[in-house]
Structure formats: structure tokens, C-alpha cells
Design an enzyme around this catalytic site. Structure first.
Site, short mmCIF file in Angstrom:
data_model
loop_
_atom_site.label_atom_id
_atom_site.label_comp_id
_atom_site.label_asym_id
_atom_site.label_seq_id
_atom_site.Cartn_x
_atom_site.Cartn_y
_atom_site.Cartn_z
N SER A 194 20.38 24.07 -63.95
CA SER A 194 19.34 23.82 -62.96
C SER A 194 18.08 23.31 -63.64
O SER A 194 17.79 23.66 -64.79
CB SER A 194 19.04 25.14 -62.24
OG SER A 194 17.85 25.06 -61.53
N TYR A 242 17.23 34.76 -62.04
CA TYR A 242 18.22 33.71 -61.76
C TYR A 242 18.06 32.57 -62.76
O TYR A 242 19.03 32.11 -63.37
CB TYR A 242 18.06 33.19 -60.33
CG TYR A 242 18.75 31.87 -60.10
CD1 TYR A 242 20.13 31.80 -59.99
CD2 TYR A 242 18.02 30.67 -60.03
CE1 TYR A 242 20.77 30.59 -59.82
CE2 TYR A 242 18.66 29.46 -59.85
CZ TYR A 242 20.03 29.41 -59.75
OH TYR A 242 20.67 28.21 -59.59
N LYS A 301 20.62 30.95 -66.01
CA LYS A 301 21.01 29.55 -66.28
C LYS A 301 20.62 29.18 -67.71
O LYS A 301 21.39 28.57 -68.45
CB LYS A 301 20.32 28.61 -65.29
CG LYS A 301 20.77 28.78 -63.86
CD LYS A 301 22.22 28.40 -63.69
CE LYS A 301 22.72 28.64 -62.28
NZ LYS A 301 24.20 28.62 -62.20
P1 NAD Z 1 26.92 28.77 -53.18
O1 NAD Z 1 26.46 30.19 -53.13
O2 NAD Z 1 27.14 28.05 -51.91
O3 NAD Z 1 28.27 28.70 -54.05
C1 NAD Z 1 28.54 29.59 -55.10
C2 NAD Z 1 29.92 30.19 -54.86
O4 NAD Z 1 30.23 31.11 -55.91
C3 NAD Z 1 30.01 30.98 -53.54
O5 NAD Z 1 31.11 30.49 -52.80
C4 NAD Z 1 30.23 32.42 -53.98
O6 NAD Z 1 31.05 33.13 -53.07
C5 NAD Z 1 30.86 32.24 -55.34
N1 NAD Z 1 30.69 33.35 -56.29
C6 NAD Z 1 29.53 33.99 -56.62
N2 NAD Z 1 29.79 34.93 -57.55
C7 NAD Z 1 31.12 34.89 -57.81
C8 NAD Z 1 31.98 35.62 -58.66
N3 NAD Z 1 31.55 36.61 -59.45
N4 NAD Z 1 33.31 35.31 -58.68
C9 NAD Z 1 33.79 34.32 -57.90
N5 NAD Z 1 33.02 33.61 -57.06
C10 NAD Z 1 31.70 33.88 -57.01
O7 NAD Z 1 25.89 27.98 -54.12
P2 NAD Z 1 25.76 26.41 -54.42
O8 NAD Z 1 24.47 25.96 -53.86
O9 NAD Z 1 27.02 25.72 -54.07
O10 NAD Z 1 25.57 26.47 -55.99
C11 NAD Z 1 26.65 26.27 -56.90
C12 NAD Z 1 26.14 26.45 -58.32
O11 NAD Z 1 25.08 25.52 -58.56
C13 NAD Z 1 25.54 27.83 -58.59
O12 NAD Z 1 25.89 28.21 -59.92
C14 NAD Z 1 24.06 27.60 -58.48
O13 NAD Z 1 23.32 28.51 -59.24
C15 NAD Z 1 23.94 26.19 -59.03
N6 NAD Z 1 22.72 25.49 -58.58
C16 NAD Z 1 22.46 25.39 -57.24
C17 NAD Z 1 21.28 24.78 -56.81
C18 NAD Z 1 20.95 24.69 -55.34
O14 NAD Z 1 19.80 24.47 -55.02
N7 NAD Z 1 21.92 24.83 -54.44
C19 NAD Z 1 20.39 24.23 -57.75
C20 NAD Z 1 20.70 24.33 -59.10
C21 NAD Z 1 21.89 24.96 -59.50
N1 UFG Z 2 9.10 25.27 -49.40
C1 UFG Z 2 8.28 25.45 -48.30
N2 UFG Z 2 8.72 26.24 -47.28
C2 UFG Z 2 9.94 26.85 -47.30
C3 UFG Z 2 10.79 26.66 -48.42
C4 UFG Z 2 10.34 25.86 -49.45
O1 UFG Z 2 7.17 24.93 -48.25
O2 UFG Z 2 10.27 27.56 -46.35
C5 UFG Z 2 8.65 24.39 -50.48
C6 UFG Z 2 8.52 25.11 -51.81
O3 UFG Z 2 7.26 25.74 -51.92
C7 UFG Z 2 8.72 23.96 -52.79
C8 UFG Z 2 9.69 23.03 -52.06
O4 UFG Z 2 9.60 23.38 -50.68
O5 UFG Z 2 7.51 23.27 -52.98
C9 UFG Z 2 11.14 23.19 -52.52
O6 UFG Z 2 11.48 24.56 -52.43
P1 UFG Z 2 13.01 25.06 -52.50
O7 UFG Z 2 13.00 26.54 -52.37
O8 UFG Z 2 13.85 24.30 -51.55
O9 UFG Z 2 13.47 24.62 -53.94
P2 UFG Z 2 12.86 25.00 -55.38
O10 UFG Z 2 12.44 23.72 -56.00
O11 UFG Z 2 11.90 26.09 -55.30
O12 UFG Z 2 14.15 25.62 -56.09
C10 UFG Z 2 15.40 24.95 -56.07
C11 UFG Z 2 16.54 25.96 -56.09
C12 UFG Z 2 16.59 26.70 -57.38
C13 UFG Z 2 16.57 25.77 -58.52
C14 UFG Z 2 15.40 24.82 -58.42
C15 UFG Z 2 15.44 23.80 -59.49
O13 UFG Z 2 16.39 26.89 -55.04
O14 UFG Z 2 17.79 27.42 -57.44
O15 UFG Z 2 15.48 24.12 -57.17
O16 UFG Z 2 16.69 23.22 -59.51
F1 UFG Z 2 16.46 26.48 -59.67
#
Ligand code: NAD
Ligand code: UFG
Length: 342
Positions: free
Chosen positions: A125, A150, A154
């Protein structure tokens, strides 16, 4: 290749399955369903046009469960999405986050190496950059202080995987640093399905638009950005999914690279949009109202975060294709058709 997809029932995993099959690969999914619904896999199979996706309801911390999956399938690589991802919850429950994300990955990697499967793509991330030292962020930007457990999982997992690769050069490790994934498959049949009150901007916007929440709180309008609201590098989830398929090249081309087979890529569009840019684009493209009010800043947020994604283009030929209008249209298309999620 036959790919183990951990967390494949989740938001990014389910979209990646479609791209994998489109490119001629096959997948085996392992997910404990702690944050997902197996309906996503049924819909993915429908979209791909196959009877079903091989699926095991297994926790990655369950060594025997994983052993059985490896005994049954010949797996060439793993795309490792499984993990807990709620920033705020990780502050409340740090032990649970370290145990699930780090403990789980250590078991997974151990089982992989015992079965001679030493190719992994890890979901990292942009959060590992902390408050970034440079904008746009390149991969050579130093990692920073994370503001929550979290983020630390990562950052630490990146380091652990790099150390494991260094000690055993048969490993190929790809670290994809995602920026802000939004959007959904164009069919509108799969998408982001958060439990409870969404933490992230786009699902909050779509839930306001569909009438589930009254108004969006915009967290701060006094940042040093063009309109004062936070700026992020939003990326369409289908582009992000395609980046994983492109990254598989690192495994087949690995020997042509250096001995140090760790590959790190920023996965974003390279463009920064503010919170209000997103709200306005959503309203304009979809013709719906999204009432909002300005709220105080959210703890731990940074002002601006967007990347330079050119390394991924140069080395694995991946580049984002979708723009902000596609993102807001597809997010709405999913939410509108599935107001209660799966
Ligand atoms: P998500 O929660 O939709 O998917 C993650 C999946 O992992 C879920 O289906 C959950 O049931 C499963 N899981 C969690 N713990 C587990 C375990 N111990 N064993 C087996 N399965 C397990 O999340 P996502 O948005 O699809 O994210 C996928 C990956 O990308 C995650 O590692 C997340 O941290 C990373 N990531 C997401 C974002 C974002 O904004 N969505 C940003 C950066 C990184
Ligand atoms: N925001 C609002 N209102 C809301 C939610 C978010 O104003 O209800 C704003 C936040 O303050 C920020 C922007 O929208 O300025 C984006 O916020 P998000 O929560 O959507 O995303 P972040 O950038 O905070 O974090 C995301 C993921 C993290 C990841 C990070 C960098 O949630 O898991 O991107 O990849 F680590």
C-alpha cells in the site's frame, strides 16, 4: 500459470480473478470469508463463463488447511490479498492485525516454500511511504512512519518478504503498492462491499447517493491543496487487477533481471484528485445528489498522495487505462444495482 489467490473473494481479489482468466491463467481461491461473501465468486465464475472458481474456505493461519490445498493443486505462484484492512480498527485491535496479517503471511510463505512454490505478489500500500518525502512518489522514495498498525503490517511484511528472497534467491517477490482503489467491474455485478459504516471515501459517497446515509463528511478543507481537501491517486479496480497479471511477468522474466528478484511497483494513475473533485465528478457523471458537509480533519490523514507509476510501465508494461469518469460511473453502477451489497 495456476495461481493461488488468497483473499480472492474480496474486493480486489474478485476483480483480479477475472483478469487472470482473461489472460489464460487459472486460479485456486483461499479465503476465510471474514470480510467477504462467496456470492462474489459465483458472480465471477458467471462473468468469466465457467461453472465455478475452485474455492477453499481456509484461513491462511491454518497450516493443515493450506497443506491440503497445495497437495491437491499444482500451484505456480500466489497472489496474496488476504488480510485485515480497516485502518481505524487496527488502532483498536493491533494484536489481531499483527497476528492475522503477519502471522498468516508467515504460515503461507512457509507452506509455499515447502511445496516449491516461490513466486509471490503481495498487496502492499501507499501507506508504507508515510507522509511522503516527495510528490509524485517514486519507488525510490524512502518508506516512512505509518500512522496505524495496519500500515505497519504492510511495511513489515514488505521487509520480511525481501529478507526471505535475499536468503533464498529462488524466491521471486513482487510488492505492489496500491494507491486508492475505487470503481467496480463494468457489469456492476461485483464491487466493494464494506461491512458497517464505510471508512473509505468512495463507498461512503455511493451509500449517500443510494440513500443509505444522509450526507458525506468531508474531513478537512484546510489542507495545502488546490481546494483545501485531501488529494489522492484514485485507481480503477480493474486497472489494479490487470497490474497483477502484468506482474506475473516478473516470474517468467526473473532470470533476465538481477539476482535480487524483488520487484516493487507503485500502482496508481499518477494523477491526484481531491475529495471534492471526486464528489463533483460523481454528481456530474451519474446525475445524482451527494450532500456533504465539511468536518474536522481525520487523525492520521495526509494532505496529498499520488505516485509516479512509470516504473511499472517500463518494466512490466502496465499502465492505468481508466479515468475519473469511469471510476465514478462504475462505482455507482455497482451500488445502484446492489444497494445492500451481495
Ligand atoms: P477485502 O477485505 O475485500 O479482501 C481481503 C480478503 O481477505 C477478504 O475476502 C477476507 O475475507 C480475506 N481474509 C482476511 N484475513 C484472512 C485470513 N486470515 N485467511 C484467509 N482469508 C482472509 O480487501 P481488499 O480491498 O480486496 O484488499 C485486498 C488486499 O489489498 C488487502 O491485503 C489490503 O490490505 C490491500 N490493500 C487494499 C487497499 C484498499 O484500499 N482496498 C489499499 C491498499 C492495499
Ligand atoms: N474522506 C472523507 N470522508 C470520508 C472518507 C474519506 O473526506 O468519509 C477523505 C479522507 O480524509 C482522505 C480521502 O477522502 O482525504 C481518501 O480517504 P480514504 O479513507 O478513502 O483513503 P486513504 O487515502 O485514507 O487510505 C486508503 C486505504 C488505506 C491505504 C491508503 C493508501 O484505506 O488502506 O489508501 O493506499 F493504506
Amino acid at each position: 500459470m495456476q495461481i493461488l489467490v488468497t483473499g480472492g473473494a474480496g474486493y480486489i481479489g474478485s476483480h483480479t480473478l477475472i483478469e487472470l482468466y482473461k489472460a489464460g491463467h487459472t486460479a485456486v481461491v483461499v479465503d476465510n470469508l471474514s470480510n467477504s461473501n462467496p456470492e462474489s465468486l459465483r458472480r465471477v465464475a458467471d462473468i468469466i463463463g465457467i461453472p465455478e472458481i475452485p474455492f477453499y474456505r481456509v484461513d491462511i493461519r491454518d497450516r493443515e488447511g493450506l497443506e491440503k490445498v497445495f497437495a491437491k493443486h499444482k500451484l505456480d505462484a500466489c497472489i496474496h490479498f488476504a488480510g485485515l484492512k480497516a485502518v481505524g480498527e487496527s488502532v483498536e485491535k493491533p494484536w489481531e492485525y499483527y497476528e492475522n496479517n503477519i502471522g498468516g503471511t508467515l504460515v503461507l510463505v512457509d507452506v509455499m516454500r515447502k511445496h516449491g512454490c516461490k513466486n509471490i505478489i503481495f498487496s502492499s500500500s501507499a501507506t508504507v511511504y508515510g507522509d511522503p518525502a516527495e510528490i509524485p512518489i517514486t519507488e525510490s522514495c524512502p518508506k516512512g512512519q505509518c500512522t496505524n498498525p495496519y500500515g505497519w503490517t504492510k511495511s513489515m511484511l514488505e521487509q520480511m518478504l525481501m529478507d526471505i528472497q535475499k536468503a533464498d534467491p529462488e524466491w521471486n517477490v513482487v510488492l505492489l503498492r496500491y494507491f486508492n482503489p475505487v470503481g467496480a467491474h463494468q457489469s456492476g455485478r461485483i464491487g466493494e462491499n464494506p461491512n458497517g459504516i464505510p471508512n473509505n471515501l468512495m463507498p461512503y459517497i455511493t451509500q449517500v447517493a443510494v440513500g443509505k446515509r444522509k450526507e458525506l463528511g468531508v474531513f478537512g478543507n484546510d489542507y495545502p491543496t488546490p481546494d483545501g481537501t485531501g488529494v489522492r491517486d484514485f485507481i480503477h479496480v480493474c486497472d489494479l487487477a490487470a497490474a497483477h497479471v502484468a506482474a506475473l511477468k516478473c516470474f517468467t522474466n526473473a532470470l533476465t533481471h538481477s539476482l535480487n528478484n524483488t520487484f516493487i511497483y507503485n500502482i496508481g494513475t499518477g494523477k491526484g484528485y481531491s475529495v471534492l473533485d471526486m464528489v463533483k465528478a460523481f454528481v456530474r457523471v451519474n446525475g445524482v445528489e451527494v450532500p456533504y458537509s465539511i468536518k474536522p480533519r481525520r487523525a492520521g490523514d495526509i494532505a496529498t498522495c499520488y505516485c509516479d507509476p512509470s516504473k511499472a510501465e517500463a518494466e512490466i508494461g502496465w499502465k492505468a487505462r481508466y479515468g475519473i469518469e469511469d471510476m465514478v460511473r462504475d462505482s455507482w453502477n455497482w451500488q445502484r444495482q446492489n444497494p445492500e451489497g451481495y
